[in-house]
Design a protein around this motif. Structure first.
Motif, PDB file in Angstrom:
ATOM      1  N   GLU A 189      31.364  53.253  24.551  1.00 12.14           N
ATOM      2  CA  GLU A 189      31.906  53.954  25.713  1.00 12.14           C
ATOM      3  C   GLU A 189      30.827  54.355  26.723  1.00 12.14           C
ATOM      4  OE1 GLU A 189      31.920  57.013  22.243  1.00 12.14           O
ATOM      5  OE2 GLU A 189      32.371  54.874  22.562  1.00 12.14           O
ATOM      6  N   ARG A 190      29.561  54.261  26.337  1.00 14.17           N
ATOM      7  CA  ARG A 190      28.470  54.575  27.261  1.00 14.17           C
ATOM      8  C   ARG A 190      27.776  53.323  27.801  1.00 14.17           C
ATOM      9  NH1 ARG A 190      25.435  59.726  24.288  1.00 14.17           N
ATOM     10  NH2 ARG A 190      27.257  61.105  24.259  1.00 14.17           N
ATOM     11  N   SER A 191      28.313  52.163  27.504  1.00 15.68           N
ATOM     12  CA  SER A 191      27.637  50.913  27.829  1.00 15.68           C
ATOM     13  C   SER A 191      28.037  50.366  29.197  1.00 15.68           C
ATOM     14  CB  SER A 191      27.954  49.874  26.760  1.00 15.68           C
ATOM     15  OG  SER A 191      29.337  49.542  26.781  1.00 15.68           O
ATOM     16  N   ILE A 192      27.174  49.497  29.726  1.00 20.32           N
ATOM     17  CA  ILE A 192      27.469  48.712  30.922  1.00 20.32           C
ATOM     18  C   ILE A 192      27.837  47.311  30.449  1.00 20.32           C
ATOM     19  CG2 ILE A 192      26.581  47.796  33.091  1.00 20.32           C
ATOM     20  CD1 ILE A 192      24.564  50.105  33.101  1.00 20.32           C
ATOM     21  N   ALA A 193      28.978  46.824  30.881  1.00 18.55           N
ATOM     22  CA  ALA A 193      29.493  45.539  30.410  1.00 18.55           C
ATOM     23  C   ALA A 193      29.389  44.477  31.494  1.00 18.55           C
ATOM     24  CB  ALA A 193      30.949  45.681  29.975  1.00 18.55           C
ATOM     25  N   GLY A 194      29.038  43.286  31.068  1.00 20.15           N
ATOM     26  CA  GLY A 194      29.155  42.111  31.923  1.00 20.15           C
ATOM     27  C   GLY A 194      30.411  41.356  31.508  1.00 20.15           C
ATOM     28  N   VAL A 195      31.392  41.250  32.394  1.00 21.69           N
ATOM     29  CA  VAL A 195      32.671  40.617  32.058  1.00 21.69           C
ATOM     30  C   VAL A 195      33.040  39.615  33.142  1.00 21.69           C
ATOM     31  CG1 VAL A 195      35.120  40.969  31.594  1.00 21.69           C
ATOM     32  CG2 VAL A 195      33.461  42.693  30.849  1.00 21.69           C
ATOM     33  N   ASP A 196      33.312  38.377  32.727  1.00 24.45           N
ATOM     34  CA  ASP A 196      33.838  37.369  33.649  1.00 24.45           C
ATOM     35  C   ASP A 196      35.355  37.322  33.467  1.00 24.45           C
ATOM     36  OD1 ASP A 196      34.732  34.932  34.811  1.00 24.45           O
ATOM     37  OD2 ASP A 196      32.689  34.169  34.765  1.00 24.45           O
ATOM     38  N   PHE A 197      36.086  38.022  34.314  1.00 24.25           N
ATOM     39  CA  PHE A 197      37.544  38.128  34.173  1.00 24.25           C
ATOM     40  C   PHE A 197      38.245  36.793  34.427  1.00 24.25           C
ATOM     41  CE2 PHE A 197      36.692  42.649  34.524  1.00 24.25           C
ATOM     42  CZ  PHE A 197      37.657  43.192  33.692  1.00 24.25           C
ATOM     43  N   LYS A 198      37.613  35.908  35.176  1.00 22.38           N
ATOM     44  CA  LYS A 198      38.276  34.665  35.577  1.00 22.38           C
ATOM     45  C   LYS A 198      38.605  33.774  34.392  1.00 22.38           C
ATOM     46  CE  LYS A 198      35.766  31.741  37.929  1.00 22.38           C
ATOM     47  NZ  LYS A 198      35.045  31.106  39.058  1.00 22.38           N
ATOM     48  N   ARG A 199      37.833  33.865  33.315  1.00 24.81           N
ATOM     49  CA  ARG A 199      37.964  32.895  32.228  1.00 24.81           C
ATOM     50  C   ARG A 199      38.456  33.485  30.914  1.00 24.81           C
ATOM     51  NH1 ARG A 199      33.685  31.525  35.405  1.00 24.81           N
ATOM     52  NH2 ARG A 199      33.638  29.377  36.192  1.00 24.81           N
ATOM     53  N   ILE A 200      38.881  34.735  30.901  1.00 21.70           N
ATOM     54  CA  ILE A 200      39.402  35.316  29.666  1.00 21.70           C
ATOM     55  C   ILE A 200      40.926  35.338  29.717  1.00 21.70           C
ATOM     56  CG2 ILE A 200      37.330  36.680  29.229  1.00 21.70           C
ATOM     57  CD1 ILE A 200      38.760  39.127  30.268  1.00 21.70           C
ATOM     58  N   PRO A 201      41.588  35.400  28.557  1.00 20.90           N
ATOM     59  CA  PRO A 201      43.054  35.411  28.542  1.00 20.90           C
ATOM     60  C   PRO A 201      43.623  36.542  29.395  1.00 20.90           C
ATOM     61  CG  PRO A 201      42.188  35.072  26.336  1.00 20.90           C
ATOM     62  CD  PRO A 201      41.013  35.392  27.196  1.00 20.90           C
ATOM     63  N   ARG A 202      44.753  36.268  30.043  1.00 20.89           N
ATOM     64  CA  ARG A 202      45.317  37.221  30.991  1.00 20.89           C
ATOM     65  C   ARG A 202      45.677  38.552  30.336  1.00 20.89           C
ATOM     66  NH1 ARG A 202      49.927  35.134  34.973  1.00 20.89           N
ATOM     67  NH2 ARG A 202      48.110  33.895  35.587  1.00 20.89           N
ATOM     68  N   ALA A 203      46.246  38.495  29.134  1.00 23.44           N
ATOM     69  CA  ALA A 203      46.626  39.742  28.458  1.00 23.44           C
ATOM     70  C   ALA A 203      45.398  40.592  28.142  1.00 23.44           C
ATOM     71  CB  ALA A 203      47.402  39.434  27.179  1.00 23.44           C
ATOM     72  N   LEU A 204      44.332  39.940  27.715  1.00 19.78           N
ATOM     73  CA  LEU A 204      43.104  40.674  27.418  1.00 19.78           C
ATOM     74  C   LEU A 204      42.490  41.246  28.690  1.00 19.78           C
ATOM     75  CD1 LEU A 204      40.961  41.570  25.428  1.00 19.78           C
ATOM     76  CD2 LEU A 204      39.889  39.314  25.652  1.00 19.78           C
ATOM     77  N   ALA A 205      42.527  40.479  29.767  1.00 18.63           N
ATOM     78  CA  ALA A 205      42.024  40.985  31.050  1.00 18.63           C
ATOM     79  C   ALA A 205      42.806  42.219  31.489  1.00 18.63           C
ATOM     80  CB  ALA A 205      42.111  39.893  32.111  1.00 18.63           C
ATOM     81  N   GLY A 206      44.130  42.197  31.259  1.00 18.80           N
ATOM     82  CA  GLY A 206      44.950  43.360  31.606  1.00 18.80           C
ATOM     83  C   GLY A 206      44.552  44.584  30.801  1.00 18.80           C
ATOM     84  N   CYS A 207      44.282  44.397  29.515  1.00 11.85           N
ATOM     85  CA  CYS A 207      43.849  45.517  28.674  1.00 11.85           C
ATOM     86  C   CYS A 207      42.524  46.089  29.163  1.00 11.85           C
ATOM     87  CB  CYS A 207      43.713  45.064  27.224  1.00 11.85           C
ATOM     88  SG  CYS A 207      45.267  44.729  26.389  1.00 11.85           S
ATOM     89  N   LEU A 208      41.592  45.210  29.504  1.00 11.24           N
ATOM     90  CA  LEU A 208      40.294  45.674  29.977  1.00 11.24           C
ATOM     91  C   LEU A 208      40.420  46.416  31.305  1.00 11.24           C
ATOM     92  CD1 LEU A 208      38.178  42.544  29.060  1.00 11.24           C
ATOM     93  CD2 LEU A 208      37.806  44.859  28.186  1.00 11.24           C
TER      94      LEU A 208
END
Length: 245
Positions: free
Chosen positions: A132-151
């Motif tokens: 919860e204290r981390s900085i994340a690198g996330v490429d939303f374009k290529r992950i499953p839509r449901a998972l992107a919604g959760c994130l």
């Protein structure tokens, strides 16, 4: 760099950009790398048939290069792009180098010998112990839509970034500038050097389905990564508990 912001571009079949700078850099790397060790050189700007042929031919030694990772940034004037070179044997990287010409930073690693940037051992600084204290690198374009919604709705980290250059994402993770990372499908040249740099810096990586990272075909590989084993376990478990459809 003389071509930065001054080069025409076109689109490949997959919609991504390429320029004459990509081709010139790739040709220069092919010439210089084969002078170091005469292995086949697999470059991003080659066609799919050449990629597969060189992968087969290079089982006992293969150079893999991304001449400009982040071409869209290079064309648009965003200062996040890099050159990546890896030397692989039997499908695993032995050496990895990522050079960022804008920042003049060179990240590199040798299997079993640690990872460095400009002579300084990675990581460069301490990192948080909790997700919860981390900085994340996330490429939303290529992950499953449901998972992107959760994130988007309930992200477990403190903040999120997307540099648009996968090779730099790996290096920033290894340096401790990012702490966790998620990508839904990278090509061999995107991760060959960076994944080695991360693991030699003490990080961990697996695939989104829980598989060992280096298993399976090399052409589209998901990445769940973190700069420490502890953060990787928290990140992996959070993602595993969410839908992937």
């Amino acid at each position: 760099m003389p071509r930065y912001l001054k080069v025409a571009h076109a689109r490949k079949d997959d919609g991504s950009l390429f320029t004459e700078a990509d081709l010139a850099a790739q040709n220069a790397l092919i010439e210089r790398l084969r002078a170091i060790e005469p292995y086949p050189v697999l470059g991003e700007e080659m066609d799919d048939a050449a990629h597969k042929r060189l992968w087969q031919e290079g089982h006992d030694g293969l150079w893999c290069v991304d001449p400009i990772d982040g071409t869209t940034n290079f064309v648009s004037g965003m200062p996040f792009f890099a050159m990546s070179v890896a030397l692989l044997r039997q499908g695993r990287p032995l050496l990895g180098v990522v050079y960022d010409p804008q920042a003049d930073e060179c990240f590199y690693a040798e299997a079993g010998a640690g990872a460095f940037v400009d002579g300084d051992r990675l990581p460069l600084k301490s990192v948080p112990e909790r997700l919860e204290r981390s900085i994340a690198g996330v490429d939303f374009k290529r992950i499953p839509r449901a998972l992107a919604g959760c994130l988007a709705a309930e992200h477990p980290y403190s903040s999120q970034r997307n540099l648009g250059a996968s090779t730099l994402d790996w290096c920033y993770l290894a340096a401790g500038r990012l702490h966790v990372y998620l990508h839904g499908g990278q090509k061999l040249w995107d991760y060959a050097a960076g994944a080695l740099i991360l693991t030699e810096a003490g990080g961990r990586v697996s695939q989104l389905d829980g598989a060992e990272f280096w298993s399976g075909a090399p052409w589209s590989r998901s990445a769940v990564a973190a700069c420490t084993p502890e953060l990787h376990a928290q990140w992996r478990d959070w993602l595993a508990a969410r839908p992937h459809q």
